[in-house]
Design an enzyme around this catalytic site. Structure first.
Site, PDB file in Angstrom:
ATOM      1  N   GLY A  86       0.832  -1.214   0.000  1.00  0.00           N
ATOM      2  CA  GLY A  86       0.000   0.000   0.000  1.00  0.00           C
ATOM      3  C   GLY A  86       0.854   1.245   0.000  1.00  0.00           C
ATOM      4  O   GLY A  86       2.056   1.188  -0.254  1.00  0.00           O
ATOM      5  N   ASN A  87       0.238   2.381   0.250  1.00  0.00           N
ATOM      6  CA  ASN A  87       0.998   3.626   0.376  1.00  0.00           C
ATOM      7  C   ASN A  87       0.296   4.538   1.371  1.00  0.00           C
ATOM      8  O   ASN A  87      -0.733   4.169   1.939  1.00  0.00           O
ATOM      9  CB  ASN A  87       1.181   4.287  -0.990  1.00  0.00           C
ATOM     10  CG  ASN A  87      -0.148   4.631  -1.630  1.00  0.00           C
ATOM     11  OD1 ASN A  87      -0.887   5.455  -1.129  1.00  0.00           O
ATOM     12  ND2 ASN A  87      -0.464   3.956  -2.740  1.00  0.00           N
TER      13      ASN A  87
END
Ligand code: CTP
Length: 278
Positions: A86-87
């Site tokens: 993810g980020n």
């Protein structure tokens, strides 16, 4: 009221009658009821009621009759049934744009990766997780739209293969092979205004200018992620907007909602110049 009362034919017939007379009905929320049961009948929370009011007040706004697609949040690329790549995107900027466009009368499709934000009222929401799913949803929605604003932080890489079972730690070091995801913005072109975002940690203007060209954008909204109170997770943002002329417009630190309206001002101007409304 209780679900049984809300769904009762007499209530529903009266609701239809009221709608025919021009009343706007905010439907009840679904959830736990005073009776202890679960269903439709809860009084909507204040945010929901305000969302409906803003939508009604904005129906004759400067974006009335315009369909717009906004993406938000950070895509998640699965590694196994438990883990994802993810980020740090919170989705706040994209959601602010979707709500601002709604409040100006636009019909908004919000294509969102997972976030912890409340679902905006009066906006068509499409939930996605991966870059591939976002690409498919964008392609579908944009065909009937005048503008695409890609505020989402799309993962640039995904796992080459997804493990069907949870990867166990016994095996020690883990090497993951990553392959690129499709670049959604670069790959989609048509008769609509195309707006990108650039979150950079260095050479902000130069990197953003290159993206305007490479992705064939009408303009890009760039921000320096190393700056305090700006970018990921913050409620405020300091951005530089760069159009095809390469002239940077520097905006001061302001709320993401205010940034959203400045972005939409540009979209409205560009659409008026093209004489294009969809
Ligand atoms: N974007 C996209 N598809 C991707 C990656 C990014 O559509 N696979 C979009 C983003 O939503 C954003 C713009 O492209 O509007 C720029 O994203 P950014 O991550 O800054 O650019 P990249 O092209 O990924 O370049 P780099 O990561 O090398 O800076």
């Amino acid at each position: 009221m209780h679900t049984g009362m809300w769904e009762n034919r007499i209530t529903q017939e009266n609701v239809i009658r009221l709608k025919e007379r021009g009343f706007y009905i905010i439907p009840p929320d679904t959830g736990r009821l005073a009776s202890g049961g679960y269903g439709a009948g809860r009084f909507p929370d204040t945010g929901t009621i305000l969302g409906h009011i803003k939508k009604i007040l904005g129906k004759d706004g400067d974006m009335a009759g315009i369909n717009i697609v906004v993406t938000a949040g950070g895509t998640q690329e699965p590694i196994d049934p438990v883990r994802v790549i993810g980020n740090r995107s919170s989705g706040k900027m994209g959601y602010a744009i979707a709500e601002a466009a709604r409040d100006r009368g636009a019909s908004v499709t919000l294509i969102t990766a997972p976030t912890s934000l409340p679902v905006p009222v009066g906006v068509e929401v499409v939930n996605v997780e991966t870059a591939d799913q976002m690409k498919e949803a964008v392609e579908k929605a944009v065909s009937r739209s005048s503008a695409l604003i890609m505020a989402a932080a799309v993962a640039d890489f995904r796992a080459a293969s997804i493990s069907a079972q949870k990867i166990k730690k016994e095996s020690g070091n883990l090497v993951l092979e990553l392959v690129p995801t499709p670049d959604i913005l670069s790959g989609i072109n048509g008769n609509f205004i195309k707006v990108g975002f650039a979150a950079e940690s260095q050479d902000l203007v130069a990197n953003a200018c290159r993206k305007v060209e490479r992705k064939k954008l009408d303009f890009i909204v760039a921000n320096d992620i190393t700056e305090k109170d700006s970018g990921f997770g913050a409620d405020t943002n300091r951005v530089i907007i760069i159009g095809q002329d390469g002239m940077p417009e520097e905006l001061p630190l302001m709320s993401k909602r205010a940034v959203a309206d400045r972005i939409l001002d540009r979209v409205v101007r560009l659409l008026a110049a093209k004489g294009n409304k969809k």
